[in-house]
Design a protein around this motif. Structure first.
Motif, PDB file in Angstrom:
ATOM      1  N   LEU A   1       0.838  -1.199   0.000  1.00  0.00           N
ATOM      2  CA  LEU A   1       0.000   0.000   0.000  1.00  0.00           C
ATOM      3  C   LEU A   1       0.872   1.248   0.000  1.00  0.00           C
ATOM      4  O   LEU A   1       2.068   1.192   0.294  1.00  0.00           O
ATOM      5  N   GLU A   2       0.263   2.388  -0.295  1.00  0.00           N
ATOM      6  CA  GLU A   2       0.922   3.668  -0.060  1.00  0.00           C
ATOM      7  C   GLU A   2       0.958   3.900   1.456  1.00  0.00           C
ATOM      8  O   GLU A   2       0.025   3.504   2.172  1.00  0.00           O
TER       9      GLU A   2
ATOM     10  N   PRO B   1      -1.948  -1.552  19.379  1.00  0.00           N
ATOM     11  CA  PRO B   1      -2.327  -1.034  18.052  1.00  0.00           C
ATOM     12  C   PRO B   1      -2.201  -2.119  16.995  1.00  0.00           C
ATOM     13  O   PRO B   1      -1.364  -3.026  17.100  1.00  0.00           O
ATOM     14  N   GLU B   2      -3.023  -2.025  15.943  1.00  0.00           N
ATOM     15  CA  GLU B   2      -3.018  -3.008  14.862  1.00  0.00           C
ATOM     16  C   GLU B   2      -3.414  -2.331  13.560  1.00  0.00           C
ATOM     17  O   GLU B   2      -3.985  -1.239  13.546  1.00  0.00           O
ATOM     18  N   VAL B   3      -3.092  -3.002  12.448  1.00  0.00           N
ATOM     19  CA  VAL B   3      -3.491  -2.520  11.128  1.00  0.00           C
ATOM     20  C   VAL B   3      -4.925  -2.962  10.870  1.00  0.00           C
ATOM     21  O   VAL B   3      -5.299  -4.104  11.152  1.00  0.00           O
ATOM     22  N   ARG B   4      -5.725  -2.071  10.321  1.00  0.00           N
ATOM     23  CA  ARG B   4      -7.123  -2.377  10.005  1.00  0.00           C
ATOM     24  C   ARG B   4      -7.326  -2.425   8.490  1.00  0.00           C
ATOM     25  O   ARG B   4      -6.682  -1.696   7.737  1.00  0.00           O
ATOM     26  N   GLY B   5      -8.239  -3.311   8.068  1.00  0.00           N
ATOM     27  CA  GLY B   5      -8.669  -3.334   6.673  1.00  0.00           C
ATOM     28  C   GLY B   5      -7.667  -3.903   5.700  1.00  0.00           C
ATOM     29  O   GLY B   5      -7.753  -3.613   4.506  1.00  0.00           O
ATOM     30  N   ALA B   6      -6.709  -4.710   6.168  1.00  0.00           N
ATOM     31  CA  ALA B   6      -5.715  -5.314   5.267  1.00  0.00           C
ATOM     32  C   ALA B   6      -5.517  -6.766   5.681  1.00  0.00           C
ATOM     33  O   ALA B   6      -4.994  -7.041   6.768  1.00  0.00           O
ATOM     34  N   ALA B   7      -5.954  -7.683   4.852  1.00  0.00           N
ATOM     35  CA  ALA B   7      -5.852  -9.108   5.166  1.00  0.00           C
ATOM     36  C   ALA B   7      -4.390  -9.517   5.288  1.00  0.00           C
ATOM     37  O   ALA B   7      -3.544  -9.114   4.487  1.00  0.00           O
TER      38      ALA B   7
END
Length: 256
Positions: free
Chosen positions: A55-56, A77-83
């Motif tokens: 991603l950018e 914290p975590e990354v959202r919306g990315a499988a």
């Protein structure tokens, strides 16, 4: 990475990679040094994660995992919306920042070695056995030993998602010459001296990974050009980043 100092303002295209919440937080710092450190650390985090996600940097979305204690939305914290997004952790102290990325939940912490007075103020929060071991050390050795111990604790607590909400005397991470150990499913390991530079403050770091397997940590340096460059496709970051140390730890270092 060593964060920028006064006079090293980020280019406008770099600031644009942060989300509105991050830009608002950055603008709220009263000290220029704190603002520059925050911006550089968060841009570096975004650019590192963008390489893994394809991603950018500005498209990386963050959220919070469920708190393991109360189940509220304020865990690590975590990354959202990315499988398939990796787990990550961010830490900074003084003019240093560290980003950790792993397949499993991870926590990282970097600590500049404190003066003896600071160590004595915080020492009462340690595990009783840790306090006893610290008191046996010569005074001159205590600040470095304390920084190593504190970084192990914070890396573990950040990995759990508790942060300092969990009592610092609840878990034992001491032991002379004990760079690695385990608590439950977590492996915890010193990363050694990460200060660098003849005029830099001495600093140490530690990492905690939730795994039952042997593990290797590769440390890489991120120079400022890797964060303040164009960052369009991650090429600047990849070209600027170089490994300088690998650290192995695993099941053989688990304590009972």
């Amino acid at each position: 990475m060593r964060v920028p100092g006064p006079g090293q303002e980020p280019p406008s295209q770099v600031l644009a990679e942060l989300d509105p919440r991050e830009r608002h937080r950055a603008a709220g710092f009263l000290r220029t040094r704190d603002r520059l450190r925050y911006v550089a650390a968060h841009v570096a985090l975004r650019r590192v994660l963008a390489l893994y996600l394809g991603l950018e940097p500005g498209a990386v979305r963050f959220g919070r995992a469920e708190c393991p204690r109360c189940r509220g939305p304020h865990g690590r914290p975590e990354v959202r919306g990315a499988a398939g997004a990796p787990h990550f952790s961010l830490s900074h102290s003084g003019d240093l920042a560290m980003v950790a990325v792993a397949r499993e939940p991870v926590g990282v912490d970097v600590q500049t070695v404190p003066p003896l007075e600071t160590m004595e103020l915080c020492g009462h929060r340690l595990h009783p056995q840790e306090r006893a071991e610290m008191s046996e050390l010569p005074f001159g050795e205590r600040p470095l030993a304390f920084a190593r111990l504190w970084s192990r604790k914070e890396a573990y607590l950040k990995g759990l998602g508790f942060g300092l909400a969990r009592r610092l005397d609840a878990d034992y991470f001491g032991g002379r010459g004990r760079p690695a150990g385990a608590v439950g499913e977590w492996l915890v390991r010193d990363l050694g001296d990460v200060g660098g530079g003849a005029d830099a403050r001495e600093a140490v770091a530690a990492v905690a990974v939730r795994t039952r397997n042997d593990h290797r940590v590769t440390l890489r340096t991120i120079p400022l050009r890797g964060v303040y460059g164009s960052g369009a496709d991650g090429a600047d970051l990849m070209a600027a980043t170089a490994p300088f140390r690998s650290v192995d730890f695993g099941m053989c270092e688990r304590s009972t």
